[in-house]
Motif scaffolding. Structure first.
Motif, mmCIF file in Angstrom:
data_model
loop_
_atom_site.group_PDB
_atom_site.id
_atom_site.type_symbol
_atom_site.label_atom_id
_atom_site.label_comp_id
_atom_site.label_asym_id
_atom_site.label_seq_id
_atom_site.Cartn_x
_atom_site.Cartn_y
_atom_site.Cartn_z
ATOM 1 N N ALA A 62 0.835 -1.211 0.000
ATOM 2 C CA ALA A 62 0.000 0.000 0.000
ATOM 3 C C ALA A 62 0.857 1.243 0.000
ATOM 4 O O ALA A 62 0.425 2.311 -0.438
ATOM 5 N N GLY A 63 2.090 1.109 0.504
ATOM 6 C CA GLY A 63 2.983 2.253 0.528
ATOM 7 C C GLY A 63 4.136 2.042 1.486
ATOM 8 O O GLY A 63 4.348 0.949 2.020
ATOM 9 N N ILE A 64 4.894 3.111 1.713
ATOM 10 C CA ILE A 64 6.067 3.079 2.588
ATOM 11 C C ILE A 64 5.659 3.550 3.973
ATOM 12 O O ILE A 64 5.021 4.608 4.118
ATOM 13 N N SER A 65 6.007 2.787 4.982
ATOM 14 C CA SER A 65 5.599 3.094 6.348
ATOM 15 C C SER A 65 6.122 4.453 6.811
ATOM 16 O O SER A 65 7.278 4.811 6.560
ATOM 17 N N LEU A 66 5.238 5.192 7.495
ATOM 18 C CA LEU A 66 5.618 6.476 8.081
ATOM 19 C C LEU A 66 5.902 6.347 9.575
ATOM 20 O O LEU A 66 6.263 7.335 10.218
ATOM 21 N N ASN A 67 5.751 5.151 10.099
ATOM 22 C CA ASN A 67 6.011 4.924 11.526
ATOM 23 C C ASN A 67 7.477 4.577 11.747
ATOM 24 O O ASN A 67 7.828 3.526 12.287
ATOM 25 N N VAL A 68 8.335 5.478 11.300
ATOM 26 C CA VAL A 68 9.783 5.301 11.387
ATOM 27 C C VAL A 68 10.408 6.635 11.787
ATOM 28 O O VAL A 68 9.757 7.685 11.677
ATOM 29 N N PRO A 69 11.666 6.642 12.238
ATOM 30 C CA PRO A 69 12.317 7.921 12.556
ATOM 31 C C PRO A 69 12.419 8.810 11.325
ATOM 32 O O PRO A 69 12.749 8.346 10.236
ATOM 33 N N VAL A 70 12.106 10.094 11.493
ATOM 34 C CA VAL A 70 12.165 11.065 10.403
ATOM 35 C C VAL A 70 13.380 11.954 10.602
ATOM 36 O O VAL A 70 13.549 12.585 11.656
ATOM 37 N N LEU A 71 14.236 12.014 9.595
ATOM 38 C CA LEU A 71 15.463 12.796 9.688
ATOM 39 C C LEU A 71 15.229 14.274 9.390
ATOM 40 O O LEU A 71 15.895 15.147 9.949
ATOM 41 N N ARG A 72 14.295 14.562 8.482
ATOM 42 C CA ARG A 72 14.044 15.943 8.076
ATOM 43 C C ARG A 72 12.648 16.043 7.479
ATOM 44 O O ARG A 72 12.186 15.112 6.820
ATOM 45 N N ARG A 73 11.997 17.180 7.697
ATOM 46 C CA ARG A 73 10.689 17.438 7.095
ATOM 47 C C ARG A 73 10.743 18.735 6.296
ATOM 48 O O ARG A 73 11.284 19.726 6.768
ATOM 49 N N ARG A 74 10.197 18.701 5.087
ATOM 50 C CA ARG A 74 10.098 19.898 4.259
ATOM 51 C C ARG A 74 8.633 20.116 3.892
ATOM 52 O O ARG A 74 7.965 19.187 3.424
ATOM 53 N N THR A 75 8.141 21.328 4.089
ATOM 54 C CA THR A 75 6.798 21.661 3.622
ATOM 55 C C THR A 75 6.889 22.029 2.146
ATOM 56 O O THR A 75 7.614 22.951 1.785
ATOM 57 N N LEU A 76 6.181 21.302 1.318
ATOM 58 C CA LEU A 76 6.208 21.564 -0.122
ATOM 59 C C LEU A 76 5.129 22.570 -0.517
ATOM 60 O O LEU A 76 5.353 23.420 -1.367
ATOM 61 N N ARG A 77 3.963 22.470 0.102
ATOM 62 C CA ARG A 77 2.878 23.408 -0.148
ATOM 63 C C ARG A 77 1.879 23.318 1.002
ATOM 64 O O ARG A 77 1.794 22.294 1.683
ATOM 65 N N GLU A 78 1.145 24.393 1.216
ATOM 66 C CA GLU A 78 0.071 24.383 2.193
ATOM 67 C C GLU A 78 -1.224 23.953 1.507
ATOM 68 O O GLU A 78 -1.345 23.983 0.278
ATOM 69 N N ALA A 79 -2.199 23.578 2.292
ATOM 70 C CA ALA A 79 -3.490 23.171 1.747
ATOM 71 C C ALA A 79 -4.217 24.379 1.157
ATOM 72 O O ALA A 79 -4.046 25.514 1.603
ATOM 73 N N THR A 80 -5.022 24.123 0.138
ATOM 74 C CA THR A 80 -5.882 25.156 -0.435
ATOM 75 C C THR A 80 -7.124 25.294 0.428
ATOM 76 O O THR A 80 -7.777 24.291 0.746
ATOM 77 N N LEU A 81 -7.454 26.501 0.816
ATOM 78 C CA LEU A 81 -8.645 26.719 1.630
ATOM 79 C C LEU A 81 -9.903 26.478 0.808
ATOM 80 O O LEU A 81 -9.969 26.871 -0.363
ATOM 81 N N PRO A 82 -10.931 25.837 1.392
ATOM 82 C CA PRO A 82 -12.224 25.756 0.702
ATOM 83 C C PRO A 82 -12.725 27.163 0.382
ATOM 84 O O PRO A 82 -12.373 28.130 1.066
ATOM 85 N N GLU A 83 -13.556 27.285 -0.651
ATOM 86 C CA GLU A 83 -13.982 28.602 -1.120
ATOM 87 C C GLU A 83 -14.649 29.431 -0.036
ATOM 88 O O GLU A 83 -14.384 30.632 0.088
ATOM 89 N N ASP A 84 -15.499 28.793 0.778
ATOM 90 C CA ASP A 84 -16.187 29.564 1.818
ATOM 91 C C ASP A 84 -15.210 30.042 2.884
ATOM 92 O O ASP A 84 -15.332 31.151 3.406
ATOM 93 N N HIS A 85 -14.204 29.225 3.190
ATOM 94 C CA HIS A 85 -13.196 29.629 4.171
ATOM 95 C C HIS A 85 -12.358 30.779 3.626
ATOM 96 O O HIS A 85 -12.011 31.715 4.361
#
Length: 227
Positions: free
Chosen positions: A168-191
Motif C-alpha cells: 500500500a505504501g512506505i511506512s511512516l512509523n519510522v524515525p524522520v530525519l528531516r521534514r520539508r513543507t512543499l505546499r500548504e493546503a488550499t482553503l475551501p472557497e467559503d473559508h
C-alpha cells in the motif's frame, strides 16, 4: 520562473514538454500521462527500493511524499525519491509546487493525454476505474504536502489490507530525519471568502494570536503556540 536543472541521475530519462518523465509514470499510447502511476512499475519500485523519478536504487537516504490522509493510513502511497530527485519533482509537479489548487475531477488513466476519451479498443485504460483515493479527492481543494527524509535502513512496506502481497505504501512509523513543507493546503472557497473578509475588516496581513493559537491571516494556517 527558471526550472531547476535536471538531476544527473535523470539525464538518461525521456523528456515530455521539457520535463523528465518519471520512471513510474503511465505511458499511454506513447504519451506520458503525468500524475498517473504505472501500477506495475510502482509495485516494482516499492519492492526493489527504486526511485520513482529516475528508476535507480535508493541509497542511504530517501524522501517520501506525505499528506495528512497518509498520516492517518500510516504510509506514503507513492514510491520514494532520491534526495536530489525530490527537489526537481517538487518544483515541477503542479500539485507539489502549489500551481494546482484542486484535485482532478476525472482520472488521467481513463482519458487521452489531450483530454479526449481513449478510442483504442485494444488499450486497457477504458476498463480501469478510479481507485478509492481518487474518488475521495475528486475536485476537492489540494491538501498540504510535505517531504520526509528517512534512512533506507528504516524502509518498510505496508501491505494492502485487501491484498497482503501488494504494498500500500512506505511506512511512516519510522524515525524522520528531516521534514520539508512543499505546499500548504488550499482553503475551501467559503473559508477563503471569510478569510478575505477578516483581512479587510482587521486591516491585517500577518499573524494573530488568540487563546494560545497563532493564526496566519495571509495563508489561513493555524498552529498552537509553544509552551
Amino acid at each position: 520562473m527558471n526550472r531547476p536543472p535536471i538531476p544527473v541521475r535523470c539525464l538518461a530519462r525521456p523528456l515530455a514538454g521539457g520535463l523528465v518523465v518519471p520512471w513510474v509514470s503511465l505511458i499511454h499510447n506513447g504519451h506520458a500521462a503525468f500524475g498517473s502511476l504505472d501500477a506495475d512499475r510502482a509495485r516494482r519500485a516499492f519492492l526493489h527500493r527504486l526511485c520513482q523519478i529516475c528508476g535507480q536504487p535508493l541509497q542511504e537516504r530517501l524522501f517520501v511524499i506525505v499528506r495528512p490522509a497518509d498520516l492517518e493510513q500510516g504510509c506514503s502511497p507513492e514510491p520514494g525519491l532520491h534526495p536530489e530527485c525530490q527537489p526537481y519533482a517538487a518544483a515541477n509537479c503542479p500539485m507539489l509546487n502549489g500551481t494546482a489548487t484542486h484535485y482532478r475531477t476525472r482520472p488521467v488513466l481513463a482519458s487521452h493525454p489531450a483530454g479526449r476519451p481513449c478510442t483504442d479498443p485494444s488499450c486497457p485504460c477504458p476498463a480501469r476505474t478510479p481507485d478509492d483515493g481518487h474518488a475521495a479527492r475528486s475536485g476537492r481543494p489540494a491538501d498540504r504536502y510535505e517531504a520526509w527524509m528517512i534512512a533506507t535502513r528504516h524502509y518498510q512496506l505496508v501491505p494492502r489490507p485487501d491484498a497482503p502481497g501488494a504494498p500500500a505504501g512506505i511506512s511512516l512509523n519510522v524515525p524522520v530525519l528531516r521534514r520539508r513543507t512543499l505546499r500548504e493546503a488550499t482553503l475551501p472557497e467559503d473559508h477563503a471568502t471569510l478569510l478575505n473578509l477578516l483581512r479587510t475588516a482587521l486591516g491585517l496581513d500577518g499573524c494573530v494570536t488568540f487563546r494560545g493559537c497563532h493564526f496566519d491571516v495571509s495563508s489561513g494556517v493555524t498552529w498552537r503556540a509553544s509552551a
